[in-house]
Scaffold this motif. Structure first.
Motif, PDB file in Angstrom:
ATOM      1  N   SER A   1    -100.247  20.176  14.395  1.00 55.45           N
ATOM      2  CA  SER A   1    -100.574  21.385  13.636  1.00 55.45           C
ATOM      3  C   SER A   1    -101.168  21.004  12.285  1.00 55.45           C
ATOM      4  O   SER A   1    -101.115  19.845  11.858  1.00 55.45           O
ATOM      5  CB  SER A   1     -99.309  22.229  13.423  1.00 55.45           C
ATOM      6  OG  SER A   1     -98.391  21.554  12.577  1.00 55.45           O
ATOM      7  N   TYR A   2    -101.681  22.015  11.590  1.00 51.93           N
ATOM      8  CA  TYR A   2    -102.225  21.782  10.251  1.00 51.93           C
ATOM      9  C   TYR A   2    -101.113  21.333   9.311  1.00 51.93           C
ATOM     10  O   TYR A   2    -101.318  20.427   8.477  1.00 51.93           O
ATOM     11  CB  TYR A   2    -102.895  23.055   9.738  1.00 51.93           C
ATOM     12  CG  TYR A   2    -103.204  23.038   8.258  1.00 51.93           C
ATOM     13  CD1 TYR A   2    -104.110  22.131   7.709  1.00 51.93           C
ATOM     14  CD2 TYR A   2    -102.588  23.947   7.397  1.00 51.93           C
ATOM     15  CE1 TYR A   2    -104.384  22.123   6.355  1.00 51.93           C
ATOM     16  CE2 TYR A   2    -102.866  23.947   6.044  1.00 51.93           C
ATOM     17  CZ  TYR A   2    -103.763  23.033   5.517  1.00 51.93           C
ATOM     18  OH  TYR A   2    -104.033  23.030   4.166  1.00 51.93           O
TER      19      TYR A   2
ATOM     20  N   GLN B   1     -98.395  19.611  10.067  1.00 53.48           N
ATOM     21  CA  GLN B   1     -98.089  18.212  10.357  1.00 53.48           C
ATOM     22  C   GLN B   1     -99.183  17.289   9.826  1.00 53.48           C
ATOM     23  O   GLN B   1     -98.897  16.226   9.276  1.00 53.48           O
ATOM     24  CB  GLN B   1     -97.920  18.019  11.859  1.00 53.48           C
ATOM     25  CG  GLN B   1     -96.703  18.705  12.455  1.00 53.48           C
ATOM     26  CD  GLN B   1     -96.701  18.639  13.966  1.00 53.48           C
ATOM     27  OE1 GLN B   1     -97.292  19.484  14.635  1.00 53.48           O
ATOM     28  NE2 GLN B   1     -96.038  17.645  14.521  1.00 53.48           N
TER      29      GLN B   1
ATOM     30  N   CYS C   1    -105.303  25.941   9.432  1.00 50.76           N
ATOM     31  CA  CYS C   1    -104.294  26.283  10.432  1.00 50.76           C
ATOM     32  C   CYS C   1    -104.528  25.435  11.685  1.00 50.76           C
ATOM     33  O   CYS C   1    -105.476  24.646  11.756  1.00 50.76           O
ATOM     34  CB  CYS C   1    -104.342  27.771  10.789  1.00 50.76           C
ATOM     35  SG  CYS C   1    -105.909  28.298  11.523  1.00 50.76           S
ATOM     36  N   TRP C   2    -103.669  25.632  12.682  1.00 47.97           N
ATOM     37  CA  TRP C   2    -103.754  24.859  13.924  1.00 47.97           C
ATOM     38  C   TRP C   2    -105.095  25.065  14.616  1.00 47.97           C
ATOM     39  O   TRP C   2    -105.660  24.115  15.168  1.00 47.97           O
ATOM     40  CB  TRP C   2    -102.616  25.267  14.856  1.00 47.97           C
ATOM     41  CG  TRP C   2    -102.598  24.516  16.159  1.00 47.97           C
ATOM     42  CD1 TRP C   2    -102.008  23.322  16.400  1.00 47.97           C
ATOM     43  CD2 TRP C   2    -103.214  24.906  17.388  1.00 47.97           C
ATOM     44  NE1 TRP C   2    -102.203  22.940  17.698  1.00 47.97           N
ATOM     45  CE2 TRP C   2    -102.943  23.891  18.334  1.00 47.97           C
ATOM     46  CE3 TRP C   2    -103.971  25.999  17.787  1.00 47.97           C
ATOM     47  CZ2 TRP C   2    -103.403  23.957  19.638  1.00 47.97           C
ATOM     48  CZ3 TRP C   2    -104.418  26.060  19.096  1.00 47.97           C
ATOM     49  CH2 TRP C   2    -104.136  25.049  20.005  1.00 47.97           C
ATOM     50  N   ASN C   3    -105.624  26.287  14.588  1.00 46.43           N
ATOM     51  CA  ASN C   3    -106.895  26.561  15.253  1.00 46.43           C
ATOM     52  C   ASN C   3    -108.025  25.740  14.651  1.00 46.43           C
ATOM     53  O   ASN C   3    -108.910  25.259  15.362  1.00 46.43           O
ATOM     54  CB  ASN C   3    -107.234  28.053  15.169  1.00 46.43           C
ATOM     55  CG  ASN C   3    -106.368  28.885  16.101  1.00 46.43           C
ATOM     56  OD1 ASN C   3    -105.913  28.394  17.124  1.00 46.43           O
ATOM     57  ND2 ASN C   3    -106.123  30.120  15.738  1.00 46.43           N
TER      58      ASN C   3
ATOM     59  N   ARG D   1    -107.634  22.220  15.822  1.00 46.46           N
ATOM     60  CA  ARG D   1    -108.038  22.167  17.232  1.00 46.46           C
ATOM     61  C   ARG D   1    -109.554  22.130  17.358  1.00 46.46           C
ATOM     62  O   ARG D   1    -110.110  21.375  18.168  1.00 46.46           O
ATOM     63  CB  ARG D   1    -107.475  23.393  17.957  1.00 46.46           C
ATOM     64  CG  ARG D   1    -107.771  23.439  19.431  1.00 46.46           C
ATOM     65  CD  ARG D   1    -107.041  22.367  20.187  1.00 46.46           C
ATOM     66  NE  ARG D   1    -107.209  22.490  21.619  1.00 46.46           N
ATOM     67  CZ  ARG D   1    -106.800  21.600  22.491  1.00 46.46           C
ATOM     68  NH1 ARG D   1    -106.192  20.503  22.068  1.00 46.46           N
ATOM     69  NH2 ARG D   1    -106.973  21.774  23.785  1.00 46.46           N
TER      70      ARG D   1
ATOM     71  N   GLU E   1     -95.855  27.166  11.492  1.00 45.69           N
ATOM     72  CA  GLU E   1     -96.119  25.728  11.484  1.00 45.69           C
ATOM     73  C   GLU E   1     -95.142  25.008  10.559  1.00 45.69           C
ATOM     74  O   GLU E   1     -94.691  23.899  10.856  1.00 45.69           O
ATOM     75  CB  GLU E   1     -97.563  25.461  11.057  1.00 45.69           C
ATOM     76  CG  GLU E   1     -98.609  25.938  12.050  1.00 45.69           C
ATOM     77  CD  GLU E   1    -100.013  25.476  11.692  1.00 45.69           C
ATOM     78  OE1 GLU E   1    -100.144  24.575  10.839  1.00 45.69           O
ATOM     79  OE2 GLU E   1    -100.985  26.009  12.254  1.00 45.69           O
TER      80      GLU E   1
END
Length: 707
Positions: free
Chosen positions: A206-207, A209, A240-242, A245, A288
């Motif tokens: 994730s962002y 992490q 963010c995670w997106n 990704r 997150e």
């Protein structure tokens, strides 16, 4: 919000803004980016619009603002507005690949495939073409040609409807692609000025992490944003995670095929640290941060437990007491306290395997969870060597047994969910004071069937799984009650009174009385024929209870043997003095039946007794002989070592208690109780002698008919 309109103008050079205006524009853009990162798209649109108004018509700085606004509208699924913002950007910069690609995707979402194809072809004819744009062009061509159904950009396209084989092939390809992506480890090169350091990331990072890992690599860097350069050459801020990704997807386009059985390696992606004020750092989303905190706690627990285990082993080795047989080194499950004080147990096999991995590979298993120092391939080889070690065999067996138990528990709880569905249906019927109709009965039976499938699946994994056997017995009794048309109106629990004491007891008594009244009302409606029709289900329940009794006794014996082995190993390590002190210490009281830690056999007998107790009430309501069932229930309760007070209370609550000779209420014995509390601890022999001489518990009811 209306779109930001511009007049069509020939592309000019970068506008010459005064320092005051440039500062305002920069502040508004920063606020917009922060709002976008927090998914506050409406706020971001407003900030970008204010920034655009400060710029001259046709200024090239507007292009990025307009494309960012298009991204916000796209995220809000306002594809028409997104396409309009891209058109405004293209009025200033007709060859902008970002604007063309975003507009193509927005047009595709609206079903305007020809217009979308035109934009993508404009990109692919120039130097900005990428694998992604070429894939998008192929998909749009196939859609227009009818070779595949229309689908949103980036979505998984189902196989053509030309038979099950084609669909299965497409599904298999999709699963293989997902498995490959999950296996990839990406080397992220993080740069601050002239200094570059490497992190190894998986596709699940994730962002939060990533930001935490970068801070660990650059502890003195202060506050910074993380940016990467996408395939269009634009700098993108990670929020963010997106976003992470998307950055990984750019790197994954050049993933190499797996070699030597190892997971595929991806080319590195570049992340730039951009210094900024602390308030300008995009904060990670709340979920997150929670996930990151949970990971930290697990790592801390494992580290503390491994350190404690290493100290114990070192102490034992220094005393010459370390066992040669690994199976004799069993101890109590490792435990550690979380920051909140909660005690968490971790299976021995997990900690032992971490120690074995450290010893075989020379890699610190409790270190930071990234493999930059050792390298991914060397760690993979070390893991393979650890698994081949002789010491790994019993640990793997323990792991397999533990995971089998977890799988059984999961299936058991899954089955209970289906039972809850059935109970909710029947409770709703009772609350409406309606008769059981065929549709509701069919839905309840279907839920029971699903529950039975889950319980049987657990037994296929573990034939002597006690909870599963008991659950199947109880399920058959639920079927019996449904067949007997016994549907009891649920009684809502009373609000907890303030202060406890007598008010709390009065509320509990009132609740129990309301439950009893609801049961009597439901029993008054049952018919003898329906109760007779339910007997086959009770017979099946008895069969399952019989199997559960044998399995429970075996499970208790196994648990006791494991406990004895751990105690023996612990005494061996602690030495003679500690063992003698422990032998003289008073034994802990055994848990009461039905409580956590009580024996499997006691809990199974109580469940069996409860079933027979309820069945006796059904028989009594139908005018059938019910005393034998109640006698059998009492025998089960006594076998489970339930107290005389609990037995008496249960019989007093029976719907036909007025036909039982319960005798007078037992009188308390305060003097005997005071003497027992004041008496010093006795030896085991003295205790046994005292128990033999002690009077038996008073008040045990006789179930003969009242005269």
């Amino acid at each position: 919000m209306s779109g930001t309109s511009v007049k069509k103008a020939s592309p000019g050079s970068k506008s010459d803004l005064g320092p005051e205006v440039a500062s305002k524009v920069s502040a508004l853009k920063g606020a917009a980016e922060k709002a976008y990162g927090n998914r506050e798209f409406a706020k971001a649109l407003e900030q970008w619009e204010q920034a655009a108004k400060l710029l001259p018509e046709g200024a090239r700085e507007r292009v990025d603002i307009l494309i960012n606004r298009a991204s916000a509208y796209y995220a809000m699924k306002k594809f028409k507005h997104a396409a309009k913002e891209c058109s405004n950007a293209l009025a200033i910069a007709p060859t902008s690949a970002r604007a063309l690609q975003r507009r193509a995707k927005s047009l595709e979402q609206q079903g305007l495939y020809k217009q979308a194809l035109s934009d993508i072809q404009a990109i692919n004819r120039g130097p900005s073409a990428t694998d992604a744009t070429r894939d998008l062009e192929r998909r749009l061509r196939d859609t227009l040609a009818g070779r595949r159904p229309a689908s949103p950009a980036g979505a998984v396209v189902p196989a053509p409807a030309n038979g099950a084989a084609a669909a299965a092939t497409a599904q298999q390809q999709q699963q293989q692609q997902q498995q490959q992506q999950r296996a990839v480890t990406i080397a992220a090169k993080c740069s601050l000025g002239d200094e570059t350091r490497v992190l190894h990331l998986t596709s699940a990072v994730s962002y939060a992490q990533l930001l935490d890992g970068v801070k660990a690599k650059f502890p003195d860097a202060g506050s910074f944003k993380l940016k990467y350069t996408d395939r269009d050459g634009d700098g993108v801020t990670l929020t963010c995670w997106n976003d992470v990704r998307a950055a990984m997807q750019d790197a994954l386009t050049a993933v190499a095929a797996p070699k030597g059985g190892l997971a595929p390696m991806a080319p590195s992606m570049k992340i730039t640290l951009v210094p900024c004020g602390e308030s300008e750092v995009p904060p990670p989303p709340g979920e997150e941060l929670a996930q990151l905190e949970a990971i930290r706690r697990r790592q801390e627990q494992i580290a503390r437990i491994a350190a404690a285990r290493a100290e114990q082993q070192a102490a034992a080795a220094s005393q010459g007491q370390q066992q040669k047989d690994p199976q004799q080194q069993q101890q109590q499950p490792a435990a550690a306290a979380t920051p909140s004080g909660e005690i968490v147990e971790i299976d021995d096999w997990l900690v032992d395997f971490a120690n074995l991995f450290r010893r075989v590979s020379g890699i610190d298993a409790d270190g930071h969870a990234e493999l930059a120092g050792e390298g991914y391939e060397s760690a993979q080889r070390a893991m393979e060597a650890t698994l081949r070690a002789d010491e790994a065999a019993p640990l793997l067996d323990a792991a397999a047994e533990r995971f089998r138990e977890v799988a059984c528990n999961g299936l058991y709880n899954w089955g209970n969910v289906h039972l809850c569905v059935a109970h909710k249906l029947l409770d709703g019927l009772a609350e409406a004071d309606a008769e059981l109709d065929k549709a509701t009965e069919a839905k309840a039976v279907a839920a029971f069937d699903k529950a039975e499938e889950r319980f049987l699946e657990a037994l296929r994994l573990h034939a002597d799984y006690v909870d599963g056997l008991v659950a199947l017995a109880q399920l058959e009794f639920e079927r019996a009650k449904l067949r007997a048309r016994l549907i009891v109106r649920p009684t809502p629990p009373p609000p907890a009174p303030e202060g406890g004491g007598e008010p709390e007891k009065a509320a509990a008594d009132a609740f129990q009385a309301a439950q009893a009244e609801a049961l009597r009302a439901a029993l008054a409606k049952v018919k003898a024929a329906d109760v007779e029709a339910a007997r086959p289900h009770l017979a099946k329940a008895e069969e399952w209870f019989g199997k559960s009794a044998a399995a429970a006794v075996a499970a208790d014996a196994k648990r006791q043997a494991e406990k004895d082995a751990r105690a023996a190993a612990r005494k061996q390590q602690q030495g003679g003095a500690a063992a003698a002190a422990e032998a003289e210490a008073p034994a802990a009281a055994a848990p009461a039946p039905g409580e956590p830690g009580a024996s499997y056999a006691a809990n199974a007998r109580i469940m069996h007794g409860n079933t027979l107790y309820e069945w006796s009430q059904l028989l009594a309501a139908a005018g059938a002989e019910w005393r034998a069932a109640l006698d059998a229930a009492v025998e089960r309760f006594k076998a489970a070592e339930c107290t005389a007070a609990d037995l008496r209370s249960a019989l007093k609550n029976h719907t036909h208690a007025h036909e039982l000779d319960l005798g007078p209420e037992p009188e308390p014995e305060p003097e005997a109780k005071a003497k027992a509390e004041a008496a010093p601890a006795k030896s085991e022999a003295a205790k046994a002698e005292a128990e033999a001489k002690a009077p038996k518990a008073k008040g045990l009811p006789a179930l003969s008919k009242k005269k």
